[in-house]
Each structure stands twice: as C-alpha cells, then as structure tokens.
Motif scaffolding. Structure first.
Motif, short mmCIF file in Angstrom:
data_model
loop_
_atom_site.label_atom_id
_atom_site.label_comp_id
_atom_site.label_asym_id
_atom_site.label_seq_id
_atom_site.Cartn_x
_atom_site.Cartn_y
_atom_site.Cartn_z
N GLY A 172 29.78 33.78 142.18
CA GLY A 172 29.23 34.99 141.56
C GLY A 172 28.87 36.11 142.52
O GLY A 172 28.25 37.09 142.12
N ARG A 173 29.27 36.01 143.78
CA ARG A 173 28.94 37.04 144.77
C ARG A 173 30.18 37.38 145.59
O ARG A 173 31.05 36.55 145.80
N THR A 174 30.21 38.61 146.10
CA THR A 174 31.29 39.04 146.98
C THR A 174 30.85 38.78 148.42
O THR A 174 29.91 39.40 148.90
N MET A 175 31.54 37.85 149.07
CA MET A 175 31.15 37.45 150.42
C MET A 175 31.51 38.52 151.45
O MET A 175 32.52 39.20 151.33
N LYS A 176 30.67 38.62 152.46
CA LYS A 176 30.93 39.43 153.64
C LYS A 176 31.16 38.45 154.78
O LYS A 176 30.26 37.67 155.14
N VAL A 177 32.37 38.45 155.34
CA VAL A 177 32.73 37.47 156.37
C VAL A 177 33.31 38.21 157.56
O VAL A 177 34.28 38.96 157.42
N ASN A 178 32.70 38.03 158.73
CA ASN A 178 33.21 38.66 159.96
C ASN A 178 32.75 37.89 161.19
O ASN A 178 31.97 36.95 161.08
N LYS A 179 33.23 38.32 162.35
CA LYS A 179 32.79 37.69 163.59
C LYS A 179 31.30 37.96 163.76
O LYS A 179 30.84 39.08 163.57
N ALA A 180 30.57 36.94 164.12
CA ALA A 180 29.12 37.08 164.32
C ALA A 180 28.88 37.87 165.60
O ALA A 180 29.57 37.69 166.61
N LYS A 181 27.89 38.73 165.56
CA LYS A 181 27.49 39.49 166.74
C LYS A 181 26.50 38.66 167.55
O LYS A 181 25.75 37.87 166.98
N PRO A 182 26.47 38.86 168.87
CA PRO A 182 25.50 38.12 169.67
C PRO A 182 24.07 38.41 169.21
O PRO A 182 23.76 39.52 168.80
N ARG A 183 23.24 37.41 169.28
CA ARG A 183 21.84 37.55 168.86
C ARG A 183 21.10 38.50 169.80
O ARG A 183 21.21 38.38 171.01
N GLU A 184 20.35 39.42 169.22
CA GLU A 184 19.59 40.37 170.02
C GLU A 184 18.26 39.78 170.44
O GLU A 184 17.70 38.94 169.75
N ASP A 185 17.76 40.23 171.57
CA ASP A 185 16.45 39.80 172.05
C ASP A 185 15.39 40.47 171.19
O ASP A 185 15.28 41.68 171.16
N ARG A 186 14.60 39.68 170.47
CA ARG A 186 13.60 40.23 169.55
C ARG A 186 12.30 40.62 170.23
O ARG A 186 11.47 41.26 169.64
N ARG A 187 12.13 40.21 171.47
CA ARG A 187 10.87 40.49 172.15
C ARG A 187 10.68 41.96 172.43
O ARG A 187 9.58 42.45 172.50
N SER A 188 11.76 42.70 172.62
CA SER A 188 11.64 44.12 172.97
C SER A 188 11.64 44.96 171.73
O SER A 188 11.78 45.30 171.36
N GLY A 189 11.20 45.46 171.03
CA GLY A 189 11.29 46.21 169.83
C GLY A 189 10.02 46.92 169.52
O GLY A 189 9.94 47.61 168.56
N GLY A 190 8.99 46.74 170.36
CA GLY A 190 7.72 47.37 170.07
C GLY A 190 7.66 48.82 170.50
O GLY A 190 6.73 49.52 170.17
N GLY A 191 8.62 49.29 171.26
CA GLY A 191 8.61 50.67 171.70
C GLY A 191 7.43 50.92 172.62
O GLY A 191 7.12 50.11 173.47
#
Length: 101
Positions: free
Chosen positions: A69-88
């Motif tokens: 019942g859903r339209t899938m989105k399938v592609n190459k996975a992007k590398p995981r980003e470092d979540r620690r930096s995002g506080g600006g």
C-alpha cells in the motif's frame, strides 16, 4: 554499499524486506530502525546485498514500486552523518545572553 528503503509500511518485518530483495540476489543483512521512545518501526530500513550488481538491480526495479500500500523509495544509502556537531553557536549565544543580564 547499503541500500536505503523508505516509505515502508509500519507492518513490514525484516523477513518481508529480505524476501522482496532476495528476488534480485543474496541478501546479507536487513535493518529496520525503531524509535527509541516507543520501540515502533520508523518507516524505513537498510538492506545489504552480496554484490553491487544485485544492489543496482534491486534499486532499479524497486524504486517507485508499490508494496504493501505504499510507494517505496529505494536508493544507495548515504554515509551516516556525525550527529554530535549540529548545535551551531548555541554556547556562544548562551554566553552573550548571560553577559547582557
């Protein structure tokens, strides 16, 4: 390489995802992340296949396909980003705020 599979039904299991990708080659691993708070599926997953040719075939065949019942989105996975930096510059703003008052 890993394949990103998005817009999945919340009822999809690892076995379901593995079986649909197995039509295009040997599946090495399937991951369906869950929400930390609720433990419920997040509606996306990752599939690793044995060969790049199998991954390419699966991406070409399944991207935009309707499944459960859903339209899938399938592609190459992007590398995981470092979540620690995002506080600006939040720390700088806090310091400026405390200096003003």
């Amino acid at each position: 390489m890993s394949i990103y599979v998005g817009n999945l039904s919340f009822e999809v299991t690892q076995e379901d995802l593995s079986s649909i990708f197995a039509e295009y080659g040997t599946v090495k691993r399937v991951q369906l992340p869950t929400d930390r708070e609720t433990g419920l599926p997040r509606g996306f997953g990752f599939v690793e296949m044995e060969s790049e040719a199998a991954e390419t075939s699966a991406i070409e065949a399944l991207d935009g396909a309707e499944w459960m019942g859903r339209t899938m989105k399938v592609n190459k996975a992007k590398p995981r980003e470092d979540r620690r930096s995002g506080g600006g510059n939040w720390g700088d703003r806090n310091q400026n705020y405390s200096k003003r008052y």
